[in-house]
Design a protein around this motif. Structure first.
Motif, PDB file in Angstrom:
ATOM      1  N   UNK A   1       0.832  -1.204   0.000  1.00  9.23           N
ATOM      2  CA  UNK A   1       0.000   0.000   0.000  1.00  9.23           C
ATOM      3  C   UNK A   1       0.867   1.253   0.000  1.00  9.23           C
ATOM      4  N   UNK A   2       1.923   1.244   0.799  1.00 10.21           N
ATOM      5  CA  UNK A   2       2.831   2.393   0.861  1.00 10.21           C
ATOM      6  C   UNK A   2       3.491   2.628  -0.497  1.00 10.21           C
ATOM      7  N   UNK A   3       3.982   1.558  -1.115  1.00  8.41           N
ATOM      8  CA  UNK A   3       4.654   1.691  -2.414  1.00  8.41           C
ATOM      9  C   UNK A   3       3.689   2.167  -3.494  1.00  8.41           C
ATOM     10  N   UNK A   4       2.472   1.675  -3.464  1.00  8.44           N
ATOM     11  CA  UNK A   4       1.482   2.081  -4.465  1.00  8.44           C
ATOM     12  C   UNK A   4       1.073   3.549  -4.317  1.00  8.44           C
ATOM     13  N   UNK A   5       1.225   4.069  -3.111  1.00  2.00           N
ATOM     14  CA  UNK A   5       0.854   5.453  -2.865  1.00  2.00           C
ATOM     15  C   UNK A   5       1.895   6.467  -3.348  1.00  2.00           C
ATOM     16  N   UNK A   6       3.035   6.002  -3.804  1.00  3.65           N
ATOM     17  CA  UNK A   6       4.091   6.906  -4.262  1.00  3.65           C
ATOM     18  C   UNK A   6       3.814   7.296  -5.707  1.00  3.65           C
ATOM     19  N   UNK A   7       3.554   8.582  -5.893  1.00  2.00           N
ATOM     20  CA  UNK A   7       3.226   9.060  -7.244  1.00  2.00           C
ATOM     21  C   UNK A   7       4.065  10.263  -7.675  1.00  2.00           C
ATOM     22  N   UNK A   8       4.783  10.882  -6.732  1.00  2.00           N
ATOM     23  CA  UNK A   8       5.615  12.029  -7.078  1.00  2.00           C
ATOM     24  C   UNK A   8       6.715  12.181  -6.024  1.00  2.00           C
ATOM     25  N   UNK A   9       7.506  13.230  -6.175  1.00  2.00           N
ATOM     26  CA  UNK A   9       8.636  13.438  -5.258  1.00  2.00           C
ATOM     27  C   UNK A   9       8.164  13.634  -3.823  1.00  2.00           C
ATOM     28  N   UNK A  10       7.109  14.351  -3.648  1.00  2.00           N
ATOM     29  CA  UNK A  10       6.598  14.639  -2.307  1.00  2.00           C
ATOM     30  C   UNK A  10       6.165  13.338  -1.609  1.00  2.00           C
ATOM     31  N   UNK A  11       5.381  12.496  -2.299  1.00  2.00           N
ATOM     32  CA  UNK A  11       4.936  11.232  -1.689  1.00  2.00           C
ATOM     33  C   UNK A  11       6.111  10.258  -1.550  1.00  2.00           C
TER      34      UNK A  11
ATOM     35  N   UNK B   1       7.951  11.360   1.587  1.00  2.00           N
ATOM     36  CA  UNK B   1       7.115  11.075   2.757  1.00  2.00           C
ATOM     37  C   UNK B   1       7.039   9.570   3.045  1.00  2.00           C
ATOM     38  N   UNK B   2       7.083   8.752   2.026  1.00  2.00           N
ATOM     39  CA  UNK B   2       6.973   7.293   2.197  1.00  2.00           C
ATOM     40  C   UNK B   2       8.269   6.651   2.670  1.00  2.00           C
ATOM     41  N   UNK B   3       9.375   7.335   2.521  1.00  2.00           N
ATOM     42  CA  UNK B   3      10.675   6.754   2.872  1.00  2.00           C
ATOM     43  C   UNK B   3      10.711   6.315   4.341  1.00  2.00           C
ATOM     44  N   UNK B   4      10.209   7.166   5.231  1.00  3.34           N
ATOM     45  CA  UNK B   4      10.222   6.833   6.669  1.00  3.34           C
ATOM     46  C   UNK B   4       9.347   5.602   6.944  1.00  3.34           C
ATOM     47  N   UNK B   5       8.168   5.539   6.310  1.00  5.33           N
ATOM     48  CA  UNK B   5       7.260   4.394   6.494  1.00  5.33           C
ATOM     49  C   UNK B   5       7.904   3.113   5.968  1.00  5.33           C
ATOM     50  N   UNK B   6       8.598   3.206   4.866  1.00  7.29           N
ATOM     51  CA  UNK B   6       9.267   2.024   4.294  1.00  7.29           C
ATOM     52  C   UNK B   6      10.353   1.519   5.234  1.00  7.29           C
TER      53      UNK B   6
ATOM     54  N   UNK C   1       3.746  -8.537  -6.255  1.00  6.71           N
ATOM     55  CA  UNK C   1       3.197  -7.190  -6.394  1.00  6.71           C
ATOM     56  C   UNK C   1       4.175  -6.138  -5.861  1.00  6.71           C
ATOM     57  N   UNK C   2       4.838  -6.438  -4.742  1.00  5.30           N
ATOM     58  CA  UNK C   2       5.831  -5.513  -4.187  1.00  5.30           C
ATOM     59  C   UNK C   2       6.992  -5.349  -5.172  1.00  5.30           C
ATOM     60  N   UNK C   3       7.426  -6.451  -5.743  1.00  5.78           N
ATOM     61  CA  UNK C   3       8.517  -6.396  -6.720  1.00  5.78           C
ATOM     62  C   UNK C   3       8.123  -5.532  -7.921  1.00  5.78           C
ATOM     63  N   UNK C   4       6.899  -5.686  -8.392  1.00  9.11           N
ATOM     64  CA  UNK C   4       6.418  -4.868  -9.518  1.00  9.11           C
ATOM     65  C   UNK C   4       6.420  -3.386  -9.167  1.00  9.11           C
ATOM     66  N   UNK C   5       5.982  -3.076  -7.957  1.00  9.56           N
ATOM     67  CA  UNK C   5       5.983  -1.670  -7.536  1.00  9.56           C
ATOM     68  C   UNK C   5       7.410  -1.137  -7.466  1.00  9.56           C
ATOM     69  N   UNK C   6       8.339  -1.964  -7.002  1.00  8.09           N
ATOM     70  CA  UNK C   6       9.742  -1.547  -6.983  1.00  8.09           C
ATOM     71  C   UNK C   6      10.255  -1.257  -8.389  1.00  8.09           C
ATOM     72  N   UNK C   7       9.845  -2.100  -9.350  1.00  7.87           N
ATOM     73  CA  UNK C   7      10.239  -1.864 -10.746  1.00  7.87           C
ATOM     74  C   UNK C   7       9.608  -0.582 -11.283  1.00  7.87           C
ATOM     75  N   UNK C   8       8.373  -0.333 -10.899  1.00 10.57           N
ATOM     76  CA  UNK C   8       7.702   0.900 -11.334  1.00 10.57           C
ATOM     77  C   UNK C   8       8.456   2.107 -10.801  1.00 10.57           C
TER      78      UNK C   8
END
Length: 169
Positions: free
Chosen positions: A78-88, A91-96, A138-145
């Motif tokens: 969910x965290x990885x899928x929520x990353x859509x730009x530099x700001x997100x 912000x997601x780095x700490x959660x990861x 799915x996590x691997x795919x998000x990492x590739x994205x």
């Protein structure tokens, strides 16, 4: 000539009942072989039956731990899928990093679980492994994205993902 023929026919007639007896076996025993139905029944063995080995039981603590790991994976996805730009991404780095640390602790806890019966392990594989594998894919795919988008220019996201990979090994 009649005398040898007579002896031959006599021998054949004597052997015929033996031959017929072999061929006409109907599966019904002769009356002399039937049991005595009027005889008293022997008393049943009163000894208690030998105790069978108990079936292996699932370990609820292990199941709870597996479910926790699946939940952590889903949170990561969910965290990885929520990353859509530099700001997100920033912000997601700490959660990861937090989820990566929790996954490391979870993995260590799984490693310390006692070995369970083969049947139970098979049940765990049937019930949980497909979902774990799919979420991992799915996590691997998000990492590739994220890699395709060059992590949206976020050095924090890149470092967090590196940390996730290190802790997963």
């Amino acid at each position: 000539m009649k005398k040898p023929l007579f002896y031959l026919l006599t021998a054949a007639l004597c052997a015929a009942p033996l031959y017929a007896e072999d061929e006409e076996d109907s599966g019904i025993p002769p009356l002399r072989d039937l049991p005595d139905f009027d005889a008293p029944m022997p008393e049943a063995d009163t000894a208690p039956p030998a105790e069978a080995e108990p079936l292996p039981q699932i370990n609820q603590e292990t199941i709870n731990l597996i479910i926790k790991g699946i939940e952590l994976q889903k949170q990561m996805l969910t965290t990885l899928r929520g990353i859509t730009d530099r700001k997100t991404a920033d912000a997601s780095a700490r959660e990861i990093r937090r989820l990566a640390a929790e996954l490391r602790v979870w993995g260590a806890a799984m490693d310390t679980r006692p070995i369970e019966d083969e049947i139970i392990m098979g049940d765990y594989e049937i019930n949980f492994l497909p979902e774990i594998r799919q979420t991992s894919v799915d996590i691997r795919r998000e990492g590739e994205r994220l890699s395709t988008y060059n992590y949206f220019g976020s050095k924090l996201l890149y470092e967090s993902l590196i940390e996730l990979v290190r802790q997963a090994q």
